[in-house]
Design an enzyme around this catalytic site. Structure first.
Site, PDB file in Angstrom:
ATOM      1  CG  ASN A   1      -0.166  15.399  23.758  1.00 39.57           C
ATOM      2  OD1 ASN A   1       0.408  15.933  24.703  1.00 39.57           O
ATOM      3  ND2 ASN A   1      -1.322  14.787  23.903  1.00 39.57           N
TER       4      ASN A   1
ATOM      5  CD  GLU B   1      -7.998  17.457  18.125  1.00 38.62           C
ATOM      6  OE1 GLU B   1      -7.273  18.252  17.530  1.00 38.62           O
ATOM      7  OE2 GLU B   1      -8.187  16.284  17.720  1.00 38.62           O
TER       8      GLU B   1
ATOM      9  N   PRO C   1       7.212   6.757  12.927  1.00 39.85           N
ATOM     10  CG  PRO C   1       7.078   5.867  10.766  1.00 39.85           C
ATOM     11  CD  PRO C   1       7.453   5.511  12.182  1.00 39.85           C
ATOM     12  NE  ARG C   2       0.817  13.011  13.717  1.00 40.53           N
ATOM     13  CZ  ARG C   2       0.246  13.179  14.891  1.00 40.53           C
ATOM     14  NH1 ARG C   2       0.770  12.613  15.964  1.00 40.53           N
ATOM     15  NH2 ARG C   2      -0.842  13.914  15.016  1.00 40.53           N
TER      16      ARG C   2
ATOM     17  CD  GLU D   1      -0.470  10.704  23.197  1.00 43.20           C
ATOM     18  OE1 GLU D   1       0.483  10.347  22.465  1.00 43.20           O
ATOM     19  OE2 GLU D   1      -1.640  10.830  22.762  1.00 43.20           O
TER      20      GLU D   1
ATOM     21  CG  PHE E   1      -2.380   3.255  12.807  1.00 41.47           C
ATOM     22  CD1 PHE E   1      -2.192   4.624  12.913  1.00 41.47           C
ATOM     23  CD2 PHE E   1      -2.629   2.706  11.554  1.00 41.47           C
ATOM     24  CE1 PHE E   1      -2.233   5.436  11.789  1.00 41.47           C
ATOM     25  CE2 PHE E   1      -2.677   3.505  10.426  1.00 41.47           C
ATOM     26  CZ  PHE E   1      -2.481   4.869  10.546  1.00 41.47           C
ATOM     27  N   GLY E   2      -1.303   2.885  17.024  1.00 42.03           N
ATOM     28  CA  GLY E   2      -1.841   2.665  18.355  1.00 42.03           C
ATOM     29  C   GLY E   2      -0.956   1.922  19.327  1.00 42.03           C
ATOM     30  CD  GLU E   3       2.022  -2.144  18.282  1.00 36.04           C
ATOM     31  OE1 GLU E   3       1.919  -3.219  18.895  1.00 36.04           O
ATOM     32  OE2 GLU E   3       2.798  -1.969  17.310  1.00 36.04           O
TER      33      GLU E   3
END
Length: 414
Positions: A326, A54, A259-260, A329, A300-302
């Protein structure tokens, strides 16, 4: 008052969450109204959303407000313990992220005394009545944007219509995502509700480490790369089978699977190995060899890096019974989206993208892997990227009047 009585309980719950590793000990004080970052000079626009997704959806609006008022500083708060590091990399430079204080009067007072916001903007559905009332009492303008209310949400709130109408009355502006939400909010007593365009199509590209991107461009040379992002159990088997079929046509192809839940990387690696795929893990190697056919990005974050490398992005949670994730992106980076049938979390988004030919649904069933592989091998990427660019530019232009209206609430304090 109940809020005051519950403050000791809130402290104990926060301490327990720190001990159990659910909260960051270095930042848990933010929830109790304690801060070690100074307030910036000038006007501060405080924006609140619940979690990482969000918050990142608000980036295009913050960029447009900052374009119109370069001296404004943003304070972004969230409640969920999503990766604060990811937020920091993907928000405008003049932005500070903090966790929302718990809804106790002392904690909120500490927050408001320290940050002294000139405008408070709340997004989607994470509204804390006690905090809103405290903000209003200080004469701080309030806006509620990106509001969305389903029929079931309307029916629940209708039982407390008087209280909900009083809460909505504290907001100087209310903007809803769609016509249904506009009419439902008005029926619940909101005095003025305007419709705004979705923020998601205007998404700002995810940040990227340019050194890492340059290194991976070397890896990419001569190779087809596609990404499976935010995957769950239920997605991976189909994706891996599709990649195995792609390799029969293009032996140099590389799948980057994100993976999530990063803790599942070892299980995914084991499954991929059983399919005869040569694998490497991000946590063990910063790159991959030419013979590697599957790279598991357990980091994370890539996603900003992986989407920039990919010809296509399969967005997960859509074969698994999760409801999808989403799609915007990858879209805003010109990367076509492939997805399964379960997209109920983003029904309107996927419907619009499918109609525009920017996203392609893959039906569930025995032939799912084949159709997914064929899409990666044959889809016209250039035309999809062009259509995506037109869509995102139109959406960003639509943010101009919204940003102007929100800035007008500052009353010349920019």
């Amino acid at each position: 008052m109940l809020r005051s009585v519950l403050q000791p309980v809130m402290r104990r719950v926060t301490a327990k969450r720190v001990r159990s590793g659910k909260d960051d000990p270095a930042r848990s004080g933010e929830k109790l109204g304690v801060y070690n970052i100074p307030r910036p000079a000038g006007a501060v626009v405080w924006v609140h959303a619940v979690g990482l997704g969000e918050v990142l959806a608000l980036r295009p609006l913050l960029v447009e407000i900052g374009r119109q008022a370069p001296n404004v500083h943003f304070l972004v708060t969230s409640t969920a313990r999503s990766s604060a590091q990811v937020m920091g990399r993907n928000l405008p430079a003049n932005t500070t992220h903090q966790f929302l204080p718990l809804d106790g009067p002392r904690f909120v007072r500490g927050f408001l005394d320290h940050w002294r916001p000139d405008l408070s903007i709340w997004s989607e559905q994470d509204i804390w009545p006690g905090i809103v009332i405290d903000v209003k009492r200080r004469g701080i303008p309030l806006a509620y944007i990106n509001a969305r209310i389903s029929q079931s949400g309307y029916e629940k709130r209708a039982k407390f219509r008087t209280g909900f109408a009083a809460l909505m009355g504290h907001f100087d502006r209310v903007y809803a995502q769609d016509d249904h939400s506009v009419s439902r909010l008005k029926a619940l007593g909101a005095a003025r509700v305007d419709k705004m365009g979705s923020l998601k199509p205007a998404a700002e590209p995810l940040a990227v480490d340019h050194e890492a991107l340059a290194a991976w461009q070397v890896v990419k040379a001569g190779r087809r790369i596609w990404v499976a992002a935010s995957t769950h159990d239920g997605d991976e088997e189909i994706v891996l089978k599709a990649h195995r079929q792609i390799l029969t046509s293009d032996p140099a192809a590389l799948l980057i699977l994100v993976p999530r839940d990063l803790d599942r990387a070892a299980d995914i690696n084991q499954l991929a190995t059983s399919y005869g795929l040569r694998t490497a893990l991000r946590s063990q190697s910063s790159s991959c060899a030419p013979e590697t056919s599957l790279y598991i990005a357990d980091s994370f974050g890539e996603l900003g890096l992986w989407y920039r490398l990919a010809s296509h992005a399969f967005v997960g949670g859509s074969f698994a019974n999760i409801g999808g994730h989403n799609p915007w992106e990858p879209i805003c980076l010109g990367c076509p989206v492939l997805h399964g049938p379960n997209t109920q979390n983003f029904v309107r988004d996927y419907a619009d993208l499918n109609a525009a030919g920017i996203a392609l649904p893959i039906a569930a069933g025995p032939a799912a892997a084949f159709h997914l592989a064929q899409a990666v091998l044959t889809q016209d990427v250039a035309s999809v990227a062009q259509a995506a660019a037109v869509l995102t530019e139109q959406a960003r232009a639509g943010l101009v009047p919204l940003a102007q209206d929100l800035l007008s609430m500052l009353g010349g304090r920019t």
